[in-house]
Design an enzyme around this catalytic site. Sequence first.
Site, PDB file in Angstrom:
ATOM      1  N   CYS A 115      27.555  23.646  25.861  1.00  0.00           N
ATOM      2  CA  CYS A 115      26.936  24.147  24.911  1.00  0.00           C
ATOM      3  C   CYS A 115      27.851  25.157  24.197  1.00  0.00           C
ATOM      4  CB  CYS A 115      25.875  24.889  25.393  1.00  0.00           C
ATOM      5  SG  CYS A 115      25.011  26.062  24.168  1.00  0.00           S
ATOM      6  N   GLU A 165      19.811  24.685  27.754  1.00  0.00           N
ATOM      7  CA  GLU A 165      19.780  24.747  26.454  1.00  0.00           C
ATOM      8  C   GLU A 165      18.579  24.623  25.840  1.00  0.00           C
ATOM      9  OE1 GLU A 165      22.129  23.209  22.494  1.00  0.00           O
ATOM     10  OE2 GLU A 165      22.638  22.376  24.687  1.00  0.00           O
ATOM     11  N   CYS A 175      24.624  25.243  16.417  1.00  0.00           N
ATOM     12  CA  CYS A 175      25.070  24.365  17.565  1.00  0.00           C
ATOM     13  C   CYS A 175      26.611  24.292  17.388  1.00  0.00           C
ATOM     14  CB  CYS A 175      24.651  22.949  17.385  1.00  0.00           C
ATOM     15  SG  CYS A 175      25.016  21.993  18.747  1.00  0.00           S
ATOM     16  N   GLY A 213      26.840  28.682  23.581  1.00  0.00           N
ATOM     17  CA  GLY A 213      26.763  29.363  25.097  1.00  0.00           C
ATOM     18  C   GLY A 213      28.123  29.721  25.365  1.00  0.00           C
ATOM     19  N   HIS A 246      20.965  34.178  23.200  1.00  0.00           N
ATOM     20  CA  HIS A 246      21.574  33.536  24.478  1.00  0.00           C
ATOM     21  C   HIS A 246      21.160  34.667  25.474  1.00  0.00           C
ATOM     22  CE1 HIS A 246      23.722  29.812  23.589  1.00  0.00           C
ATOM     23  NE2 HIS A 246      23.808  30.179  22.256  1.00  0.00           N
TER      24      HIS A 246
END
Length: 260
Positions: free
Chosen positions: A201, A192, A66, A204, A143
């Site tokens: 994110c 997410e 994260c 991301g 992703h």
Amino acid sequence: MHGLGNDFVVIDARSAPLAMSEARARAIADRHAGIGCDQLIVIGEAADADVSMRIFNADGSEVEACGNATRCVPLFVGRDVTIRTQAGLLDARLIDGGASVDMGAPRFEWDAIPLAYPMDTLTMAASWEDLPAPAAVNVGNPHVVFFVDALDGVNFDRLGPLIEHDPLFPARVNVNFAQVVGENHIRLVVWERGAGLTRACGTGACATAVAAIRRKLMTGPVTVSLPGGDLLIGWTPRGHIQMTGPATHVFDGEADWSRF
């Protein structure tokens, strides 16, 4: 704490290790009956780093990485730190108003994403409805990135969970909808994995910037504008990703552990 509105309950377990279950993480993250957060972060000890970090999504699932939470760790500890995560060892240093993090090197092999079967991850031979063919990147977690002409026409609430749970992604996937809005500038909305639509994110933003550079849409560093604000992502092929952006301490509190 939060990073661009992506908010976290952060628990210090360095001196008193704790047992965290999926049910307990989900109860703490509940915004109506718990404390409320996008992710629950547990900071502990590590043999090969200054601290360890475990990450639980709002649905209780434990995940590898994260980016926004990683920026919060040096602010939480009060100094530059190395952090042991499931995704590897990360270096995070304090800057004015936030942190800069070496997020490591991205991976592009189909089985590192992971995908269910071999496929080119730069322009995937797969798509959903009228979305263009995406790119796939693993930046510690999986992703998929769609570059669209206009974000305003995308139904995130419908397409996000549809793609997240597609059998092509055996570990599920974070879904990034990106629009190039200028030179080295991307506007991004992220569905997410395990949390749904989020204000920001960090991984991301990293994955999307890397995909844009790989597709030669830009050279970087890339400014990624999310609903919660901007991140600056630097990457050169075969190098590490550098993510820079805000981190904010909101409040401290106590809760009755037995309630969860």
